[in-house]
Design a protein around this motif. Structure first.
Motif, PDB file in Angstrom:
ATOM      1  N   ALA A 165      -3.474   5.581   0.873  1.00  0.00           N
ATOM      2  CA  ALA A 165      -4.163   4.360   1.300  1.00  0.00           C
ATOM      3  C   ALA A 165      -5.595   4.665   1.727  1.00  0.00           C
ATOM      4  CB  ALA A 165      -3.395   3.696   2.439  1.00  0.00           C
ATOM      5  N   SER A 209      -1.558   1.782  -3.627  1.00  0.00           N
ATOM      6  CA  SER A 209      -2.761   2.512  -3.236  1.00  0.00           C
ATOM      7  C   SER A 209      -3.391   3.230  -4.418  1.00  0.00           C
ATOM      8  CB  SER A 209      -2.423   3.515  -2.122  1.00  0.00           C
ATOM      9  OG  SER A 209      -2.101   2.840  -0.921  1.00  0.00           O
ATOM     10  N   LEU A 260      -8.728  -2.495   2.800  1.00  0.00           N
ATOM     11  CA  LEU A 260      -7.341  -2.438   3.267  1.00  0.00           C
ATOM     12  C   LEU A 260      -7.134  -3.373   4.454  1.00  0.00           C
ATOM     13  CD1 LEU A 260      -4.489  -1.140   3.341  1.00  0.00           C
ATOM     14  CD2 LEU A 260      -5.486   0.673   4.780  1.00  0.00           C
ATOM     15  N   ALA A 275       0.826  -1.214   0.000  1.00  0.00           N
ATOM     16  CA  ALA A 275       0.000   0.000   0.000  1.00  0.00           C
ATOM     17  C   ALA A 275       0.856   1.258   0.000  1.00  0.00           C
ATOM     18  CB  ALA A 275      -0.948  -0.003   1.204  1.00  0.00           C
TER      19      ALA A 275
END
Length: 428
Positions: free
Chosen positions: A116, A22, A126, A17
């Motif tokens: 993120a 991301s 996530l 990420a």
């Protein structure tokens, strides 16, 4: 199925990420894909970086809808201040239809978490504290997901028809598939730290073009190294100070880079504050994988983005812009692949991604490899700094070339020349 573990299904699994992962996840989620984004650490977390963003990176942030205003914590800069050969030159970021006329500074801990969270707001799922241990291989030899472990050691599986490797220059996922770094591509190393400094509110990114190895590490004394030092004001009372060196010098790997940083900073004015008693963070280092040093960028259901695919710009060591751009290009290809009704159609769509990044930067990176090989010779580096800096027009051209800020179609004579050079250079 992972033994005594959990299995999650998605359209796409993104491993890592950072800016590449991301950005990929955010664009995919906005297109309606079900995306799982895996990050081995927890935010906020630190990454070795200069924290400076050129207009090329700013463009990608704007495309994501990120608020880049000063009120949102971003420090804007006007351009590049270059020091070398006894000269001090200020080069403003060029006005351009394609790029904004300002850069930004933001600590990586903040930047990465912002991206993120942007992906999460778009709909990505996530999972922090989740370490990927390897690919899951289907009976056809194609990757069908990844195995992972949670912070408590629990085995996990994340399955999807497409996996995006965004796990950095070391890219354990790529290595597990036999995708090793290419020896015919340049590499760099960067070290950086932070100091309390009155220069923290500088609205220019500062680059020092003369880094001298006083140790005789390459068999001689006082060798001029291929690379540069930087001073980027953070706007919070500190400055990010560091240096980057290329592997095209015989001193590469035999130089104490932390000592080189200390030697350089000891020669700066005392009032700037770049002394040990003002240091606020450890001196950290990282490798810079440049010029497509890992290929292919798509194979067996796995797409490589950012540092995983060696996408750092050889000219200037910039990685964030190319990480985000590659994420956007990868998302475009993956979205098209997910819409296809046959395996063959999906593979055709995914195969468009490596062609897209090669078309975007292949010729440009070839020029970059020629550039870094040339400046690996101290006499060439010395000539460039001593005789290039006194010519502002030449330096404005150099800024457009090194920061990749030329207009690909149209523009002025400088833009047209750079566009022609990148077009005729083989996109290897």
């Amino acid at each position: 199925m992972a033994q005594d573990g959990r299995v999650s299904e998605a359209d796409v699994v993104v491993v890592g990420a950072g800016p590449a992962g991301s950005t990929t996840a955010a664009h995919l989620a906005r297109s309606g894909a079900d995306v799982v984004l895996l990050e081995k650490s927890r935010f906020p977390r630190e990454k070795v970086c200069g924290d400076g963003l050129t207009p090329r990176a700013v463009r990608e942030l704007v495309a994501l809808g990120v608020d880049t205003s000063p009120g949102a914590g971003w420090l804007r800069n006007r351009g590049l201040r270059i020091l070398g050969g006894g000269m001090r030159l200020h080069l403003e970021w060029p006005e351009s239809p394609s790029f904004p006329s300002y850069g930004l500074v933001r600590p990586r801990a903040d930047l990465d978490e912002t991206l993120a969270r942007t992906a999460v707001e778009a709909g990505a799922r996530l999972h922090e504290g989740t370490s990927v241990t390897g690919p899951l291989i289907g009976r056809s030899g194609r990757v069908v997901g990844v195995a992972a472990r949670g912070e408590d050691g629990e085995p996990l599986e994340f399955r999807a028809p497409v996996v995006v490797a965004a796990d950095g220059g070391s890219s354990r996922l790529s290595l597990a598939l036999g995708l090793h770094k290419r020896d015919d591509r340049p590499m760099g190393v960067a070290v950086r730290t932070y100091y309390r400094s009155p220069r923290h509110d500088d609205d220019w990114l500062e680059s020092w073009l003369e880094l001298w190895d006083r140790s005789g590490g390459d068999g001689s004394q006082d060798a001029l190294l291929p690379g540069y030092g930087w001073v980027f004001g953070m706007g919070d009372g500190t400055s990010n100070v560091g240096l980057g060196i290329l592997n095209t010098s015989s001193a590469f790997g035999r130089t104490d880079y932390r000592q080189l940083l200390r030697t350089w900073l000891d020669a700066t004015p005392e009032e700037w504050g770049f002394r040990e008693e003002n240091r606020t963070a450890p001196v950290r280092g990282a490798a810079l994988p440049m010029g497509f040093n890992r290929t292919p960028h798509y194979t067996r259901g796995v797409v490589l983005v950012g540092d995983s695919g060696g996408m750092v710009n050889p000219f200037n060591g910039e990685g964030i812009a190319y990480a985000m751009e590659s994420g956007r290009l990868a998302a475009d290809a993956v979205v098209q692949a997910l819409s296809r009704t046959s395996d063959a159609g999906r593979e055709q769509a995914l195969a468009a991604y490596p062609r897209a990044v090669r078309a975007a930067w292949g010729g440009y990176y070839t020029l970059g490899r020629v550039f870094v090989k040339a400046i690996g010779h101290p006499e060439v580096m010395r000539l460039a700094t001593r005789h290039g800096l006194p010519h502002p027009v030449l330096m404005r051209f150099t800024l457009k070339l090194l920061a990749n800020l030329h207009e690909p179609h149209g523009g002025d004579a400088m833009d047209r020349l750079i566009a022609t050079l990148t077009r005729v250079a083989p996109a290897a």
